[in-house]
Design an enzyme around this catalytic site. Structure first.
Site, PDB file in Angstrom:
ATOM      1  N   LYS A 319       0.858  -1.190   0.000  1.00  0.00           N
ATOM      2  CA  LYS A 319       0.000   0.000   0.000  1.00  0.00           C
ATOM      3  C   LYS A 319       0.891   1.235   0.000  1.00  0.00           C
ATOM      4  CE  LYS A 319      -4.074   1.960   2.186  1.00  0.00           C
ATOM      5  NZ  LYS A 319      -3.661   3.350   1.980  1.00  0.00           N
ATOM      6  N   LYS A 491      -5.735  -8.466  -2.932  1.00  0.00           N
ATOM      7  CA  LYS A 491      -6.649  -8.351  -4.070  1.00  0.00           C
ATOM      8  C   LYS A 491      -7.016  -9.722  -4.612  1.00  0.00           C
ATOM      9  CE  LYS A 491      -5.252  -3.735  -5.646  1.00  0.00           C
ATOM     10  NZ  LYS A 491      -4.773  -2.919  -6.785  1.00  0.00           N
TER      11      LYS A 491
END
Length: 1011
Positions: A319, A491
Site C-alpha cells: 500500500k 486483491k
C-alpha cells in the site's frame, strides 16, 4: 493524502459561458420558469430531512401526509420517508420550473459539484467576516463564540459547540436583517457563489457575504454556510438523491464524476443510458474502486475473496503512501500522431496542469518523460495508480505530504536529482477504445504488462506477489513495516473492477491495526482540543508530551516541563472520555497564545505554536495515556522533532502519574531498541479494543423508593454489578442474613440497579422474594416470571467485592437462588451447577465446600453428564460475551486462550536434543516451588500447559530468571528463533504471571521480557 492541498491556478475558469455550454451539451434541458426561491430548499427539503434524521421525541403529529403509492407517511420507515421528501421536491421542481434541476442539485450536493472551485474559506474566515458585517466586538460574547466556535460558549451557544453553522445561527438570530424568508432565488445564490469562489481576497469576499446577510434570514444563512463549507449532513446521501432522480444517475456519476452530466443527460427518467454509455470513457474522470477496511483476521479476509478449489491464489500489493491518481491518454486531434493526457485524483480534482497535458508540455512534471513509455500501437488508455514522491538520492519514497512541492520543483528543473513525482500503476481500465472494467484483474494486469514500458523512478508498474496462505501475508507485512511502508492491499485476481465501491475483492491491511507492531507508549496529556459534530462542546482529542529529562536542565534544577510529541484522538469510547474528565475536571486552563505556558508545555515552531491546543493542563494535574501507533516519523509540528504515525488510544494508565510517563531520553532509547526487535515480531489482528456493545439506558420512572433525595444508612458495598438492571423487590430476606425490603432496595441502588414497585413498569424486571405473600402467589400463578431469592443479590455483591479486579460480573442463577422457576428455564438454571450443586462461576464458602465433600464421599453417580457439559459451555459463552463487551475477566478466565511452557533447569545432558527441546531443560522436573506455584496458578486461570517448546500454539515461555543462568537464557532464545513457520512466543519472567494474577488483568509482556 488530501487532494484539497493542490488547487490548480486555473480553477476559477471552470465556469463556461452559456454559448459554450450549448455547444458542449446540445441536448441539455432548459427550464420554462425561474428557479424556486432559495428558502424553498430548506423549508421543503433540508428541514424535513433533518427532522427524519433526528430520533423521535414525542407523539406523531395529528395531520399525516400521504407517501408514495398512497401510503400513510407516518407508517413509512426512515428510508422511505426520506425518499418521499425528495420525490415531492423533485416533482415540484419539474412541475413549476422545468427539467433542469442542476441549479438546485449544486446546492443540495455541494461536495459533488466539481464545476465550482473551492471557496478557499473555512470556519474561522467566515466567522471573522460575520463579525465585521454585523459590526460586533470580537471580544464580546457573540464575537468570541464565532471566532472560537469549537469552544463551549454561554447559554444557547453551548449546545452549538462544534457546529459552526449552528453557532452562526445562534448569533445571527439576535441581530437579523430579515426575520421572514428572503427573496433570493436558487439561480441568484448560484451566481453569487460562483463569484465567491472566484474571489481570492477578503475585500472581494466580504461584499458578497454582506449581500447574503441583507437578503436572507438567519435560517437561510445557516444553510448557506453549510453549502459553502460543503457540510450538509441532512441525513440523505447522494445515492438517495441520484436514485430518486434517475435509475442510471449513480452509474453515470461513477463513470464521469460530473453532477452536471447526471442532471442534463438524465433529465428524463424514462430514457435509460445506452449500453455504450454505461462504461468509463476517455477524459471523463470516474469514481475509482476502493479497498475494504480490514476484518478481524487474515483467514476471514482471504475467505471473503471467494477462493475456489482450483484457484486459491490472491495477490499482495504494497500500500503506497501517496495520492490515488488516474491517468487518461487519448489521441490529440489537433496534432496528428501526438497524444494528450489528463490526470484526476480520487476526489475528481484535475491535476493535468501539474503533471502535464502532453509529451511536449514544458510545464508537465511527469508527461515530458513518457515519450517511450508505451508500446507501439497504443493509442488510448486509462490507468489507475498512486502518485508518490521519490527521492533519487535515497532511492526511497518520501513520506506523506511532499507531492505538490516535488511536482512544482520538477516543473522548474526536470532533470534535477531532487525529489520527483513517481506514478506507480496497478491497474488498466481502458485500452484502444475498449472498456476493461468487466475483465478480471488478472486479465487487466496482463494487458498492462504488455502495454507499458516503465520509465525508471518516474513511471512504473506496481509489483505484486501471489499468495495462498495467511502466513505469506504476515511475512509481507513484516517486510513492508521494516521498510516504513504504509501497509498492504490484498486483491482477488478473479474480480472485475467495481466503480465507486468498497468491496471485499480489495482489502487493506495496515500495521496500526496489528498487536505485535508499533510503539505502545505511556505519554502524559498536556493539552486538549474541542471536537465538532457529535463531540462538540467537549475535549475530543489530546496533545500528549514527553517528560523533559533532568539532564536537560541545569544542575539542581527540576521541572515538570514536557515537549509536545503527538496528538491522539482515535480509539476513545464514551466511557474513556468520562474517566479522563473525572480525573482532570476543574484543572484545565484556556491556552493564551500571547502568554503560552512555555515553562510547562513547549510546542514546536516558536511563536508559530504548531499544534496549539484549545486548553492546557499541568502534567502534575493530568493523566497518563497508553497509546499505540504504526511507527515513528519525523515531524516539525511537534517539539520532539518526531511524532507517532496513526496514534491510537489504548488505555488510561491510572497506575501512573506524570513522573512515571515516558521521558524524552527513554523514548529515544525505546525507539532504538524497537527498531531491532520489530523484524522478529509476529503480526496478528488487534482486537484489544474491539467495539464494545452499546447498551441502551431507559429513563427511570419516578416511583416510590427511588427518589434521589432519599438517603439511608450504609447497607453494603457499592459498585456497578446491577447497572442497567430493573428490580421488583417483594419481600425481605431471612437467609443467609436478615435484610428488610427497604435495605435490599438500597443495596440494589447502591450497585447500579433501578427499583420499581411492579413487574410491568420496566422491561426484563427481576422479581425478588423469599416468602409467599399475596403478591408473590399472584405472580407465581401467572407463570410469566422467575422469582429470585434475595440470596442471589447478596452473592452477586459479595462475589464482586472480594477482588477489586473483578467488577461487573453478574452471577448466573443457581437452583439455590430460585424461589420460583418457569418451566422453560429449569434446565438452564440447573446447568449452572454440577451434580454436587457446586457453582461454575461463584466462589464456594467453607460450609458449602463441606457439604460438597460429604456428597462426593457418598459416590453419587452423575445423572446427566451431557447436561453438565452443555451448561458449562453456556457459562463459558456468557463469560466470553461479557469480556468481549469490555468487562474484566474472572480470575479463572485470566489466562484462557494462552499456552505456557515452564522450563526448569536441571543437570546438563550430553544427549542430542530433538527439534523443539532445549539442552539443559526438563519440563517434568519442576523442583522450583515458585515455578510450581506459578504453573498451578496458570492452569487454574485457564491456560494450557505445554510440555515442550515444540507446541505450535505456544504463546509464552515463563522462566524464573533468578534461578536460570544467562547461558540457559541464550539457549532458550536460540531455540525460539528457530521456530520456522510458527509464532515466536514471549519469553517472560515469573513476575509477568504473578503480577497479572495479583492485578486481575493481563499485563504488557514487554515489561517482563527476560533479557
Amino acid at each position: 493524502m488530501d487532494s484539497d492541498e493542490i488547487v490548480p491556478p486555473e480553477a476559477s475558469q471552470n465556469v463556461l459561458p452559456e454559448k459554450d455550454l450549448d455547444e458542449k451539451y446540445p441536448n441539455r434541458p432548459h427550464n420554462r420558469a425561474p428557479t424556486l426561491a432559495f428558502h424553498e430548499l430548506y423549508l421543503g427539503l433540508f428541514n424535513p430531512l433533518s427532522e427524519i434524521k433526528k430520533k423521535p421525541t414525542g407523539p406523531a403529529p395529528a395531520r399525516r401526509k400521504v407517501g408514495p403509492q398512497g401510503k400513510d407517511s407516518a407508517s413509512l420507515n426512515p428510508f422511505e420517508r426520506r425518499r418521499d421528501v425528495i420525490e415531492r421536491f423533485i416533482s415540484r421542481w419539474r412541475k413549476e420550473v422545468g427539467d433542469d434541476i442542476y441549479p438546485a442539485f449544486r446546492l443540495i450536493l455541494p461536495d459533488k459539484d466539481r464545476d465550482r472551485p473551492m471557496y478557499g474559506i473555512k470556519e474561522k474566515v467566515i466567522g471573522k467576516m460575520l463579525v465585521k458585517i454585523m459590526k460586533i466586538n470580537k471580544e464580546s460574547e457573540d464575537g468570541y463564540n464565532l471566532l472560537n466556535w469549537k469552544l463551549p460558549g454561554q447559554t444557547a451557544a453551548t449546545r452549538m459547540a462544534g457546529d459552526f453553522a449552528g453557532r452562526c445561527y445562534d448569533v445571527l438570530s439576535k441581530r437579523p436583517m430579515r426575520t421572514e424568508p428572503g427573496d433570493m432565488t436558487i439561480a441568484e445564490v448560484n451566481d453569487k457563489l460562483d463569484k465567491l469562489s472566484a474571489a481570492s481576497k477578503e475585500d472581494q469576499q466580504l461584499p458578497i457575504l454582506a449581500e447574503f446577510y441583507r437578503r436572507m434570514n438567519p435560517e437561510e444563512l445557516m444553510w448557506l454556510i453549510r453549502i459553502i463549507l460543503r457540510q450538509m449532513k441532512v441525513g440523505a446521501t447522494e445515492r438517495t438523491f441520484f436514485d430518486v432522480w434517475h435509475p442510471d444517475a449513480e452509474n453515470l456519476y461513477s463513470i464521469s464524476s460530473s453532477l452536471r452530466r447526471v442532471c442534463w443527460e438524465l433529465h428524463d427518467p424514462n430514457i435509460r443510458l445506452e449500453a455504450e454509455d454505461r462504461g468509463i470513457s476517455l477524459m471523463q474522470c470516474f469514481q475509482p474502486q476502493l479497498a475494504q477496511f480490514q476484518m478481524h483476521s487474515f483467514d476471514k479476509m482471504v475467505a471473503r475473496m471467494r477462493p475456489t478449489e482450483e484457484d486459491r491464489v490472491f495477490w499482495i500489493e504494497e500500500k503506497l503512501d501517496g495520492e490515488r491518481m488516474q491517468l487518461h491518454m487519448a489521441p490529440d486531434e489537433s496534432v496528428p500522431g501526438s497524444r494528450r493526457f489528463g490526470f484526476w485524483s480520487r476526489k475528481a480534482k484535475e491535476y493535468t496542469y501539474l503533471y502535464g497535458n502532453g509529451i511536449e508540455d514544458e510545464n508537465g512534471a511527469l508527461t515530458r518523460h513518457l515519450k517511450d513509455a508505451f508500446v507501439d500501437g497504443v493509442q488510448s488508455l486509462i490507468l489507475d495508480g498512486e502518485m508518490i514522491t521519490w527521492d533519487p538520492e535515497q532511492d526511497a519514497p518520501v513520506p506523506f505530504g511532499t507531492l505538490k512541492t516535488a511536482a512544482l520543483a520538477e516543473q522548474r528543473n526536470p532533470f534535477s536529482n531532487g525529489p520527483r513525482p513517481l506514478f506507480r500503476v496497478f491497474d488498466m481500465l481502458y485500452l484502444n477504445g475498449r472498456d476493461l472494467t468487466k475483465y478480471t484483474l488478472r486479465d487487466r494486469r496482463n494487458a498492462l504488462q504488455k502495454t507499458i514500458r516503465p520509465v525508471h523512478r518516474r513511471f512504473e508498474i506496481h509489483p505484486y506477489e501471489e499468495a495462498t496462505t495467511t502466513t505469506e501475508v504476515e511475512t509481507s507485512l513484516r517486510k513492508v513495516v521494516a521498510e516504513a511502508s504504509e501497509g498492504l492491499v490484498l486483491k482477488n485476481p478473479r474480480s472485475p473492477y467495481r466503480l465507486n465501491e468498497r468491496h471485499d475483492d480489495w482489502m487493506k491491511v495496515k500495521p496500526e491495526y496489528m498487536t505485535e507492531f508499533g510503539e505502545s507508549l505511556d505519554v502524559v496529556v498536556v493539552g486538549g482540543y474541542f471536537g465538532s459534530g457529535r463531540r462538540g462542546g467537549a475535549l475530543s482529542s489530546f496533545l500528549c508530551g514527553l517528560r523533559v529529562d533532568d539532564a536537560h536542565f541545569s544542575q539542581g534544577e527540576k521541572s515538570m516541563k514536557c515537549w509536545s510529541f503527538c496528538k491522539v484522538g482515535g480509539g476513545f469510547t464514551a466511557a474513556d472520555y468520562q474517566e479522563i474528565r473525572h480525573h482532570t475536571d476543574g484543572k484545565w486552563k484556556e491556552w493564551d497564545a500571547k502568554r503560552p505556558p512555555t515553562a510547562v508545555v513547549e510546542l514546536a515552531g516558536g511563536d508559530a505554536q504548531h499544534e496549539r491546543p484549545d486548553m492546557w493542563i499541568k502534567p502534575s494535574d493530568s493523566v497518563v495515556l497508553c497509546v499505540k501507533a504504526a511507527s515513528v516519523s519525523v515531524s516539525d509540528q511537534f517539539r520532539m522533532g518526531l511524532t507517532l504515525r496513526f496514534p491510537r488510544f489504548k488505555k488510561l494508565r491510572k497506575d501512573k502519574n506524570w513522573e512515571c510517563a515516558l521521558s524524552v531520553q527513554e523514548f529515544l532509547d525505546l525507539k532504538s531498541n524497537a527498531e531491532q526487535e520489530h523484524r522478529d515480531k509476529e503480526f496478528s489482528v488487534d482486537n484489544s479494543r474491539r467495539k464494545r456493545v452499546k447498551r441502551t439506558t431507559k429513563k427511570p420512572l419516578t416511583i416510590a423508593g427511588y427518589e434521589e433525595k432519599d438517603s439511608t444508612q450504609y447497607l453494603g458495598p457499592s459498585g456497578h454489578v446491577f447497572d442497567e438492571l430493573n428490580f421488583f423487590v417483594l419481600t425481605e430476606s431471612t437467609m443467609p442474613e436478615k435484610r428488610s425490603k427497604t435495605e435490599l432496595e438500597q443495596l440494589v441502588k447502591a450497585n447500579g440497579g433501578k427499583i420499581y414497585q411492579t413487574n410491568t413498569a420496566a422491561p426484563d424486571t427481576i422479581c425478588v422474594a423469599e416468602r409467599r405473600t399475596v403478591k408473590v402467589a399472584s405472580l407465581q400463578k401467572s407463570g410469566q416470571s422467575n422469582i429470585i431469592r434475595p440470596s442471589w443479590l447478596l452473592d452477586c455483591v459479595s462475589q464482586n467485592t472480594k477482588d477489586a479486579g473483578l467488577p461487573d460480573f453478574l452471577l448466573p442463577f443457581e437452583p439455590r437462588h430460585m424461589f420460583f422457576v418457569m418451566e422453560d428455564k429449569k434446565d438452564e438454571i440447573t446447568g449452572n451447577v454440577d451434580l454436587f450443586m457446586d457453582s461454575y462461576a461463584r466462589d464456594t464458602t467453607v460450609d458449602e465446600l463441606k457439604d460438597i465433600l460429604k456428597q462426593m464421599e457418598q459416590k453419587q453417580e452423575p445423572t446427566n453428564q451431557s447436561l453438565d457439559a452443555h451448561a458449562a459451555q453456556k457459562v463459558e459463552a456468557h463469560i466470553q460475551e461479557k469480556i468481549d463487551a469490555g468487562y474484566t475477566a474472572p480470575c479463572g478466565w485470566l489466562f484462557r486462550g494462552l499456552t505456557l511452557f515452564f522450563p526448569s533447569p536441571s543437570k546438563p545432558r550430553k544427549t542430542h536434543c530433538d527439534e523443539g527441546d532445549i539442552s539443559g531443560y526438563d519440563a517434568a522436573s519442576m523442583e522450583d516451588p515458585r515455578l510450581r506455584l506459578a504453573r498451578n496458578t496458570a492452569r487454574f486461570a485457564g491456560a494450557q500447559i505445554a510440555t515442550s517448546l515444540n507446541s505450535s500454539i505456544l504463546t509464552h515461555v515463563v522462566v524464573n530468571s533468578e534461578s536460570v543462568s544467562s547461558a540457559d537464557i541464550s539457549s532458550l532464545r536460540g531455540s525460539l528463533a528457530a521456530r520456522l513457520g510458527k509464532k515466536v512466543p514471549y519469553l517472560v519472567g515469573l513476575g509477568w504471571l504473578e503480577e497479572s494474577w495479583d492485578n486481575g488483568t493481563l499485563l504488557d509482556e514487554e515489561r517482563f521480557q527476560v533479557r
